[in-house]
Design an enzyme around this catalytic site. Sequence first.
Site, PDB file in Angstrom:
ATOM      1  N   CYS A   1      55.267  15.642  79.186  1.00 48.39           N
ATOM      2  CA  CYS A   1      56.570  15.627  78.536  1.00 48.39           C
ATOM      3  C   CYS A   1      57.688  16.272  79.355  1.00 48.39           C
ATOM      4  O   CYS A   1      58.862  16.077  79.062  1.00 48.39           O
ATOM      5  CB  CYS A   1      56.463  16.308  77.179  1.00 48.39           C
ATOM      6  SG  CYS A   1      55.148  15.590  76.146  1.00 48.39           S
TER       7      CYS A   1
ATOM      8  N   HIS B   1      63.178  16.478  75.241  1.00 44.80           N
ATOM      9  CA  HIS B   1      62.018  15.617  75.034  1.00 44.80           C
ATOM     10  C   HIS B   1      61.863  15.344  73.549  1.00 44.80           C
ATOM     11  O   HIS B   1      61.882  16.278  72.725  1.00 44.80           O
ATOM     12  CB  HIS B   1      60.761  16.302  75.581  1.00 44.80           C
ATOM     13  CG  HIS B   1      59.487  15.752  75.038  1.00 44.80           C
ATOM     14  ND1 HIS B   1      59.149  14.411  75.144  1.00 44.80           N
ATOM     15  CD2 HIS B   1      58.469  16.348  74.366  1.00 44.80           C
ATOM     16  CE1 HIS B   1      57.985  14.219  74.568  1.00 44.80           C
ATOM     17  NE2 HIS B   1      57.547  15.372  74.086  1.00 44.80           N
TER      18      HIS B   1
ATOM     19  N   ASN C   1      56.801   9.417  70.017  1.00 43.72           N
ATOM     20  CA  ASN C   1      56.752  10.297  71.179  1.00 43.72           C
ATOM     21  C   ASN C   1      56.121   9.523  72.332  1.00 43.72           C
ATOM     22  O   ASN C   1      54.908   9.279  72.347  1.00 43.72           O
ATOM     23  CB  ASN C   1      55.918  11.541  70.834  1.00 43.72           C
ATOM     24  CG  ASN C   1      55.837  12.536  71.975  1.00 43.72           C
ATOM     25  OD1 ASN C   1      56.016  12.194  73.141  1.00 43.72           O
ATOM     26  ND2 ASN C   1      55.534  13.779  71.653  1.00 43.72           N
TER      27      ASN C   1
END
Length: 324
Positions: free
Chosen positions: A111, A251, A281
Amino acid sequence: MIRISKIEYYLPELILTNRDLEKEFPEWSSERIQEKVGITQRHISSENETVLDMAIQSSEKVFENYDRSKIDFILFCTQSPDYFLPTTACILQDKLGLNKNIGAVDFNLGCSGFVYGLAFAKGLITAGIANHILLVTSETYTKHIHPEDKGNRCLFGDASASVLVEKDMKAGDYKFCLGTDGNGAENLMVKKGGFRTDFMLNPKHEFGPEYLYMNGPEIFNFTIEKIPGLIKEALDENELTIDDIDYFVFHQANSFMLNYLRRKTKIPTEKFYIDMEKTGNTVSATIPIALKDMQHKGLLKQGHKVLLAGFGVGYSWGATIMDF
């Protein structure tokens, strides 16, 4: 010093909605999932679709109205490569028909990968090694997730983003703030797949070492402990304040975590971008996808300063500021 000149992304055709998940896990309503993580659907790579396949798709979109012969380096961020070797970036060079006198390398980050990729790109450009870099973040985390792991299936989606990073002496020369704490490695891990597993396997989670394991509470604790300080450090190192920044793009982990961070860092709601409802995500691809969507919506305009922050698996974190 450097500027992001173009962003494109690719999402797989298969869509997994909250309604689909509700059918598999009746105890979780679609509304509860959306309320918990801010996601209504996520894109899932097909059985034979890999990060390379997706990277080709997003990169070909980048090269529409752009001379691909300018590219002099490929940076490819993934934690689900097609092969241990060769490097996926090398195969991508051939598939895209790029020049052979260029550099190409993979790097394994999650990430925080997009921010680290920008740092690497700045280093290459500053050193005079490259001027036109193709930075790709491509991930198929869903292939690591056990079918009965409803928590992670609700959260993660697959995607690839391709970004052109180029030398621009009119852009600000902003500093990067990077961090690492390997003590938290086991809180987000796929144990099986590397050489250590073959000889020293010691699984600690119910779905077995070949599947993604995430200790959600520990990841949350890490985030709220480290990221507010990271944002302050990035602003201080670049001698800026929150008022100087037009947008903050973190993120896109999940909406609950992001809203908590926004409140803790005292960032105004209108400057803080959250939009992962249709993608989930997507790990290292979340930030470039968010930036592209902001451009599409007319939010991100020439002259804007944007603070980017990535954080997660590793533990690893990074932040910087970019002019647009």
